[in-house]
Design a protein around this motif. Structure first.
Motif, PDB file in Angstrom:
ATOM      1  N   MET A   1       0.848  -1.190   0.000  1.00 53.26           N
ATOM      2  CA  MET A   1       0.000   0.000   0.000  1.00 53.26           C
ATOM      3  C   MET A   1       0.885   1.242   0.000  1.00 53.26           C
ATOM      4  O   MET A   1       2.017   1.220   0.472  1.00 53.26           O
ATOM      5  CB  MET A   1      -0.916   0.017   1.219  1.00 53.26           C
ATOM      6  N   PRO A   2       0.392   2.365  -0.476  1.00 49.85           N
ATOM      7  CA  PRO A   2       1.196   3.582  -0.578  1.00 49.85           C
ATOM      8  C   PRO A   2       1.147   4.422   0.688  1.00 49.85           C
ATOM      9  O   PRO A   2       0.409   4.148   1.626  1.00 49.85           O
ATOM     10  CB  PRO A   2       0.532   4.320  -1.743  1.00 49.85           C
ATOM     11  N   ILE A   3       1.961   5.484   0.651  1.00 45.20           N
ATOM     12  CA  ILE A   3       1.958   6.461   1.726  1.00 45.20           C
ATOM     13  C   ILE A   3       1.048   7.611   1.329  1.00 45.20           C
ATOM     14  O   ILE A   3       0.992   8.010   0.152  1.00 45.20           O
ATOM     15  CB  ILE A   3       3.389   6.967   2.016  1.00 45.20           C
ATOM     16  N   LYS A   4       0.304   8.124   2.301  1.00 46.04           N
ATOM     17  CA  LYS A   4      -0.565   9.272   2.062  1.00 46.04           C
ATOM     18  C   LYS A   4       0.108  10.515   2.616  1.00 46.04           C
ATOM     19  O   LYS A   4       0.378  10.619   3.814  1.00 46.04           O
ATOM     20  CB  LYS A   4      -1.923   9.068   2.743  1.00 46.04           C
ATOM     21  N   ILE A   5       0.419  11.455   1.732  1.00 50.54           N
ATOM     22  CA  ILE A   5       0.998  12.744   2.118  1.00 50.54           C
ATOM     23  C   ILE A   5       0.215  13.829   1.390  1.00 50.54           C
ATOM     24  O   ILE A   5      -0.507  13.547   0.426  1.00 50.54           O
ATOM     25  CB  ILE A   5       2.499  12.837   1.770  1.00 50.54           C
ATOM     26  N   ILE A  58       9.221   5.259   4.844  1.00 46.53           N
ATOM     27  CA  ILE A  58       7.901   4.879   5.357  1.00 46.53           C
ATOM     28  C   ILE A  58       7.006   4.381   4.237  1.00 46.53           C
ATOM     29  O   ILE A  58       6.236   3.436   4.399  1.00 46.53           O
ATOM     30  CB  ILE A  58       7.259   6.083   6.074  1.00 46.53           C
ATOM     31  N   GLY A  59       7.122   4.986   3.054  1.00 43.22           N
ATOM     32  CA  GLY A  59       6.256   4.644   1.943  1.00 43.22           C
ATOM     33  C   GLY A  59       6.615   3.349   1.252  1.00 43.22           C
ATOM     34  O   GLY A  59       5.878   2.895   0.368  1.00 43.22           O
ATOM     35  N   ALA A  60       7.733   2.723   1.623  1.00 41.57           N
ATOM     36  CA  ALA A  60       8.150   1.471   0.986  1.00 41.57           C
ATOM     37  C   ALA A  60       7.515   0.245   1.628  1.00 41.57           C
ATOM     38  O   ALA A  60       7.734  -0.873   1.173  1.00 41.57           O
ATOM     39  CB  ALA A  60       9.672   1.353   1.037  1.00 41.57           C
ATOM     40  N   THR A  61       6.749   0.432   2.691  1.00 45.09           N
ATOM     41  CA  THR A  61       6.127  -0.704   3.374  1.00 45.09           C
ATOM     42  C   THR A  61       4.829  -1.090   2.670  1.00 45.09           C
ATOM     43  O   THR A  61       4.255  -0.291   1.929  1.00 45.09           O
ATOM     44  CB  THR A  61       5.814  -0.345   4.839  1.00 45.09           C
ATOM     45  N   PRO A  62       4.334  -2.314   2.909  1.00 47.50           N
ATOM     46  CA  PRO A  62       3.095  -2.743   2.247  1.00 47.50           C
ATOM     47  C   PRO A  62       1.823  -2.237   2.911  1.00 47.50           C
ATOM     48  O   PRO A  62       0.723  -2.653   2.538  1.00 47.50           O
ATOM     49  CB  PRO A  62       3.181  -4.277   2.338  1.00 47.50           C
ATOM     50  N   LEU A  63       1.937  -1.349   3.883  1.00 39.09           N
ATOM     51  CA  LEU A  63       0.780  -0.838   4.610  1.00 39.09           C
ATOM     52  C   LEU A  63       0.491   0.596   4.186  1.00 39.09           C
ATOM     53  O   LEU A  63       1.396   1.332   3.792  1.00 39.09           O
ATOM     54  CB  LEU A  63       1.041  -0.887   6.125  1.00 39.09           C
ATOM     55  N   GLN A  64      -0.756   0.996   4.303  1.00 39.50           N
ATOM     56  CA  GLN A  64      -1.084   2.395   4.040  1.00 39.50           C
ATOM     57  C   GLN A  64      -0.725   3.220   5.273  1.00 39.50           C
ATOM     58  O   GLN A  64      -1.110   2.898   6.401  1.00 39.50           O
ATOM     59  CB  GLN A  64      -2.562   2.586   3.726  1.00 39.50           C
ATOM     60  N   HIS A 282      15.896   0.758   4.698  1.00 34.62           N
ATOM     61  CA  HIS A 282      14.559   0.243   4.424  1.00 34.62           C
ATOM     62  C   HIS A 282      14.200  -0.889   5.386  1.00 34.62           C
ATOM     63  O   HIS A 282      13.048  -0.987   5.844  1.00 34.62           O
ATOM     64  CB  HIS A 282      14.470  -0.234   2.975  1.00 34.62           C
ATOM     65  N   LEU A 283      15.169  -1.735   5.709  1.00 32.96           N
ATOM     66  CA  LEU A 283      14.906  -2.822   6.649  1.00 32.96           C
ATOM     67  C   LEU A 283      14.496  -2.287   8.015  1.00 32.96           C
ATOM     68  O   LEU A 283      13.517  -2.756   8.610  1.00 32.96           O
ATOM     69  CB  LEU A 283      16.156  -3.700   6.802  1.00 32.96           C
ATOM     70  N   LEU A 284      15.255  -1.327   8.524  1.00 33.80           N
ATOM     71  CA  LEU A 284      14.974  -0.825   9.874  1.00 33.80           C
ATOM     72  C   LEU A 284      13.590  -0.185   9.944  1.00 33.80           C
ATOM     73  O   LEU A 284      12.806  -0.481  10.853  1.00 33.80           O
ATOM     74  CB  LEU A 284      16.046   0.171  10.312  1.00 33.80           C
ATOM     75  N   PHE A 285      13.276   0.686   8.999  1.00 30.57           N
ATOM     76  CA  PHE A 285      11.980   1.354   9.052  1.00 30.57           C
ATOM     77  C   PHE A 285      10.850   0.373   8.754  1.00 30.57           C
ATOM     78  O   PHE A 285       9.763   0.469   9.347  1.00 30.57           O
ATOM     79  CB  PHE A 285      11.952   2.549   8.094  1.00 30.57           C
ATOM     80  N   GLY A 286      11.091  -0.578   7.852  1.00 26.34           N
ATOM     81  CA  GLY A 286      10.080  -1.587   7.601  1.00 26.34           C
ATOM     82  C   GLY A 286       9.824  -2.452   8.817  1.00 26.34           C
ATOM     83  O   GLY A 286       8.673  -2.771   9.143  1.00 26.34           O
TER      84      GLY A 286
END
Length: 307
Positions: A1-5, A58-64, A282-286
């Motif tokens: 899912m994408p990031i909402k900004i 933050i936007g690279a995760t599969p969650l909105q 990316h690993l740490l934030f994910g």
């Protein structure tokens, strides 16, 4: 899912060009899911660059994820256009009644000053306390990490004889930690600071766990479960050229600055550096977002009530 900004945030164009999925505000409201609410208290001088760096991770995760930009209430940013601050940032006084799944507090260029002499120190202390009742998990970076362990535990910071700047190897000390899932045993991290927090100053009975450290630059990542906080004393979020930009800025200001270590090819500042830390960023934030998602209450209004 994408990031909402926000639709007009400058970071949107950069992220879309990189292939990061960014959701329009109008589309987000039509989805029948609860996005993770993450607040960003951005204390860095170049706020637009920092927004982009953190939104990218933050936007690279599969969650909105819904990202809210927050500022110190009465502090005027000197290096970011006033119209940008007015358009995209809300003062903390305006969001203090809200609850967040996650909250990120960045570093700030004030680390050589005593904590108590920083003009917004009193408000930052109130924000730290507020995270204990209104935030499920908090992520602090560089000076904010030093400030947090000082606020909650009285841990001092120590000025270094010279700025620690460069790319330094770090060791994973607790591979079973959910925050280090997928990490190599040894990995590079950008460091850019004038001060440090030392392991020997950490209280032994507080439940703090050092997750990563370096032989050259000391503490890096500290898990603080008692306060639902992760403290990163360095800068995994940095872009490829951020250390170069800081080096050139300081040199242009007449400061005697050593070349950042292990950064420029052949230690030659005219050579473009190679990014060797992006994957671990990316690993740490994910991992942080995944752990937060697994444990945060479904009802936003319940965040902090069981703390």
């Amino acid at each position: 899912m994408p990031i909402k900004i926000p639709d007009n945030l400058p970071a949107r164009r950069t992220l879309e060009a990189e292939g990061v999925m960014v959701m329009r505000e109008a589309d987000a409201v039509r989805q029948d899911i609860r996005p993770l609410r993450i607040g960003l208290l951005n204390l860095m001088p170049n706020k637009i660059s920092t927004e982009t760096q953190l939104a990218r991770l933050i936007g690279a995760t599969p969650l909105q994820v819904e990202l809210s930009l927050v500022r110190i209430t009465n502090h005027v940013a000197r290096h970011t256009p006033a119209d940008h601050m007015a358009s995209f940032y809300r003062p903390w006084d305006d969001v203090r009644a809200e609850r967040f799944d996650g909250f990120i507090i960045t570093g700030a260029p004030v680390e050589r000053f005593p904590f108590e002499s920083v003009t917004y120190w009193d408000e930052l202390r109130r924000i730290f306390d507020w995270t204990q009742t209104h935030v499920h998990h908090c992520f602090t970076i560089c000076w904010a990490a030093q400030a947090a362990v000082h606020h909650f535990y009285g841990v001092p910071k120590h000025e270094l004889p010279a700025k620690a700047a460069g790319i330094f190897r770090h060791r994973s000390l607790v591979p079973a930690s959910p925050f280090l899932r997928g990490f190599s045993d040894d990995f590079p991290i950008p460091v850019s600071r004038w001060t440090e927090v030392r392991r020997r100053d950490l209280p032994s009975n507080a439940g703090l766990t050092v997750l990563a450290e370096s032989d050259e630059t000391g503490l890096c990542l500290l898990d603080d479960p008692a306060h639902r906080m992760l403290h990163m004393f360095n800068h995994l979020e940095y872009d490829t050229t951020t250390l170069a930009d800081e080096y050139n800025r300081d040199r242009a200001a007449g400061m005697e600055m050593p070349v950042p270590k292990h950064y420029f090819p052949s230690d030659e500042p005219t050579h473009r550096p190679v990014n060797s830390w992006r994957g671990h960023a990316h690993l740490l934030f994910g991992n942080w977002i995944n752990q937060m998602y697994q444990t945060t209450p479904f009802n936003v209004d319940s965040i902090g009530l069981a703390a």
